[in-house]
Design an enzyme around this catalytic site. Structure first.
Site, mmCIF file in Angstrom:
data_model
loop_
_atom_site.group_PDB
_atom_site.id
_atom_site.type_symbol
_atom_site.label_atom_id
_atom_site.label_comp_id
_atom_site.label_asym_id
_atom_site.label_seq_id
_atom_site.Cartn_x
_atom_site.Cartn_y
_atom_site.Cartn_z
ATOM 1 N N GLY A 16 1.204 -1.014 -0.266
ATOM 2 C CA GLY A 16 -0.093 0.070 -0.284
ATOM 3 C C GLY A 16 0.906 1.482 0.225
ATOM 4 N N VAL A 17 2.183 1.219 -0.242
ATOM 5 C CA VAL A 17 2.764 2.095 -0.219
ATOM 6 C C VAL A 17 2.891 3.092 -2.263
ATOM 7 C CG1 VAL A 17 4.757 1.638 1.421
ATOM 8 C CG2 VAL A 17 5.268 0.979 -0.987
ATOM 9 N N THR A 20 1.770 0.279 -7.327
ATOM 10 C CA THR A 20 0.875 0.799 -8.310
ATOM 11 C C THR A 20 1.164 1.708 -8.910
ATOM 12 O OG1 THR A 20 -0.063 -1.436 -7.859
ATOM 13 C CG2 THR A 20 -1.534 0.080 -9.951
ATOM 14 N N LYS A 41 2.862 -8.794 -13.499
ATOM 15 C CA LYS A 41 2.597 -8.221 -11.803
ATOM 16 C C LYS A 41 2.662 -10.301 -11.846
ATOM 17 C CE LYS A 41 0.490 -7.359 -7.759
ATOM 18 N NZ LYS A 41 1.154 -6.317 -6.492
ATOM 19 N N GLY A 118 3.324 -6.371 -1.907
ATOM 20 C CA GLY A 118 4.579 -5.790 -0.618
ATOM 21 C C GLY A 118 5.694 -5.433 -0.642
#
Ligand SMILES: Nc1ncnc2c1ncn2[C@@H]1O[C@H](COP(=O)(O)OP(=O)(O)OP(=O)(O)O)[C@@H](O)[C@H]1O
Ligand SMILES: [Mg+2]
Length: 246
Positions: A16-17, A20, A41, A118
């Site tokens: 979530g940083v 993408t 991916k 992650g």
């Protein structure tokens, strides 16, 4: 930009940083410069959760006639780490299949951007981590970090882990940088550079109109150009930005 590597592995200090968002931004810049781009991916988890997958989000920047060549060899429904998701589904991840997807994309494109899941030490198998995959694909890594309190620890740990594994770190991109930075955000970029010697290759500001979960691309195209460094196809002037913080 002519020296852009054949492949780049976008990892992060955490989930979530902004991996993408950064993957989409680099793909946008490279395609604007006339390159053929593939995006891999290797393992997508959480497909049961509503909203686009990471690959679908990156593709959505280019509309229906997306020029991107994409692959996602493993998709799992549960929103958990790859190893756990694969155990839950009963399907073991075959690293050879991921390497084959990469080779295919690499044969057909000028550059392949690989988005990990992650961070570097996320397990894919009981004895195999994202960092092992980056090493086996033999491509440099780009680390996406948060701008705020806690990022020095996460960034240094990630860099240390990368060094121990013998990974080639091309640089760091900070994502979600606030418009009104506090002391940690003002001082972290300079400290990351001075204490590790790593290159900061972009600082993407927080953009309310971007949501990967909802499939909103917001101002990614503009930010890709203005807030990523020339090495990533943009025009961002890091020195100027840092001096504006003083
Ligand atoms: N520059 C930004 N502007 C606005 N929101 C951001 C920005 N960077 C990150 N975010 C927020 O963080 C969320 C997660 O970003 P993103 O999906 O790119 O992370 P990720 O590292 O790819 O996560 P995952 O590990 O799930 O693949 C975004 O939907 C958005 O809400
Ligand atoms: Mg992602």
């Amino acid at each position: 930009m002519s020296e852009f590597p054949k492949g780049i592995f976008v990892t992060g200090t955490d989930t979530g940083v902004g991996k993408t968002i950064v993957t989409a931004s680099i793909a946008w810049n490279l395609i604007q410069s006339g390159r053929k781009v593939g995006v891999l991916k290797p393992v997508q988890t959480g497909t049961i959760v509503s909203g686009p997958t990471d690959i679908e989000f990156v593709q959505s920047l280019f509309g229906e006639d997306s020029p991107l060549d994409v692959a996602c060899p493993y998709m799992f429904p549960d929103p958990v780490a790859p190893l756990v998701a694969s155990m839950l589904s009963g399907e073991r991840i075959d690293i050879g299949a991921i390497e084959e997807s990469y080779s295919k994309l690499a044969d057909q494109n000028d550059t392949v951007i690989v988005e990990g899941a992650g961070g570097l030490q996320v397990p894919i198998l009981e004895d195999y981590f994202m960092s092992d995959l980056a090493l086996d694909l033999n491509i440099p890594i780009l680390i996406v970090t948060r701008p705020d309190l806690g990022t020095l620890n996460h960034t240094f740990l990630t860099l240390e882990s990368a060094k121990r594994k013998g990974l080639d770190v091309t640089g760091v991109v900070i994502s979600n940088y606030p418009w009104d930075p506090g002391i940690p955000e003002q001082t972290n970029p300079e400290l990351i550079i001075s204490m590790t010697g790593v290159n900061i290759l972009g600082i993407l500001p927080h953009d309310n109109s971007i949501s990967v979960e909802k499939g909103d691309i917001g101002n990614i195209k503009e930010l890709a150009s203005s807030r990523l460094s020339p090495k990533l196809g943009g025009t961002f002037d890091l020195e100027l930005f840092l001096s504006s913080l003083e």
